[in-house]
Design an enzyme around this catalytic site. Structure first.
Site, PDB file in Angstrom:
ATOM      1  N   LYS A  11       0.837  -1.271  -0.048  1.00 29.02           N
ATOM      2  CA  LYS A  11       0.004  -0.007  -0.181  1.00 29.02           C
ATOM      3  C   LYS A  11       0.926   1.276   0.248  1.00 29.02           C
ATOM      4  CE  LYS A  11      -3.593  -2.279   2.661  1.00 29.02           C
ATOM      5  NZ  LYS A  11      -4.368  -2.204   3.911  1.00 29.02           N
ATOM      6  N   TYR A  51     -12.286  -2.505  -2.827  1.00 27.56           N
ATOM      7  CA  TYR A  51     -12.770  -2.374  -1.428  1.00 27.56           C
ATOM      8  C   TYR A  51     -14.527  -2.592  -1.413  1.00 27.56           C
ATOM      9  CZ  TYR A  51      -8.290  -2.153   0.621  1.00 27.56           C
ATOM     10  OH  TYR A  51      -6.836  -2.330   1.147  1.00 27.56           O
ATOM     11  N   ASN A 114      -1.417  -0.142   7.317  1.00 27.88           N
ATOM     12  CA  ASN A 114      -1.120  -1.397   7.858  1.00 27.88           C
ATOM     13  C   ASN A 114      -0.199  -2.058   6.502  1.00 27.88           C
ATOM     14  OD1 ASN A 114      -3.227  -2.023   6.243  1.00 27.88           O
ATOM     15  ND2 ASN A 114      -4.154  -3.504   7.874  1.00 27.88           N
ATOM     16  N   HIS A 117      -1.853  -5.465   1.581  1.00 25.78           N
ATOM     17  CA  HIS A 117      -3.091  -6.203   1.353  1.00 25.78           C
ATOM     18  C   HIS A 117      -2.847  -7.490   0.851  1.00 25.78           C
ATOM     19  CE1 HIS A 117      -7.069  -7.149  -0.342  1.00 25.78           C
ATOM     20  NE2 HIS A 117      -6.636  -7.420  -1.207  1.00 25.78           N
ATOM     21  N   GLU A 128      -9.621 -10.002  -7.669  1.00 25.74           N
ATOM     22  CA  GLU A 128      -8.792  -8.790  -7.368  1.00 25.74           C
ATOM     23  C   GLU A 128      -7.720  -8.875  -8.377  1.00 25.74           C
ATOM     24  OE1 GLU A 128      -7.675  -9.097  -3.103  1.00 25.74           O
ATOM     25  OE2 GLU A 128      -9.704  -8.643  -2.522  1.00 25.74           O
TER      26      GLU A 128
END
Ligand code: UDP
Ligand code: MG
Length: 138
Positions: A11, A51, A114, A117, A128
């Site tokens: 990310k 998402y 975080n 993904h 995805e």
């Protein structure tokens, strides 16, 4: 034998913190194979699709703002049981719960930032991967 391909995103926080090499290296050292690599700026439309399961959640707006805030590194990672294996290397969603030795446990403290993904099921991986690698994989 159940070879699977899963989607990993480093990310924007992981890219900004120059952790791409470290993260790719962890997957390679484990024995997974890179089948696709793309550095891209995620559009709002792509982020909303990626998402989609979270669209009704209170944090959705912040999630879209964050994931579109800078480039991400998209990886198609293949190997035996790679979907579960990659998730276990990433660690629990909230870094407070992520074990040391996992990517989030070693590099993150914030839920909203975080680092990575990883697809959470076969169906998610298929969906995805088609979003981030629309031309297919080698
Ligand atoms: N997230 C957040 N607030 C929350 C829950 C999740 O900001 O209350 C973010 C977090 O960065 C997480 C992402 O939304 O990685 C997607 O959530 P999910 O539950 O799918 O976690 P993941 O599959 O990434 O572990
Ligand atoms: Mg998820």
């Amino acid at each position: 034998m159940a070879s699977e391909t899963t989607l990993v995103l480093v990310k924007p926080d992981g890219v900004r913190r120059a952790l791409c090499g470290e993260i790719v290296s962890r997957f390679e050292r484990r024995g997974y194979e890179l089948r696709g690599v793309r550095l891209l700026k995620v559009s709002r439309a792509l982020s909303r699709e990626h998402y989609a399961e979270h669209v009704e959640r209170p944090f959705f707006g912040e999630l879209v703002t964050f994931i579109t805030s800078g480039p991400v590194l998209a990886l198609a990672v293949r190997g035996e049981n790679a979907i579960l294996g990659v998730r276990s290397m990433i660690g629990a969603t909230h870094p407070a719960d992520s074990a040391p030795g996992t990517i989030r446990g070693d590099f993150a403290t914030l839920l909203s930032e975080n680092i990575v993904h990883g697809s959470d099921s076969k169906a998610s991986a298929k969906r995805e991967l088609s979003l981030f690698f629309p031309d297919g994989l080698l």
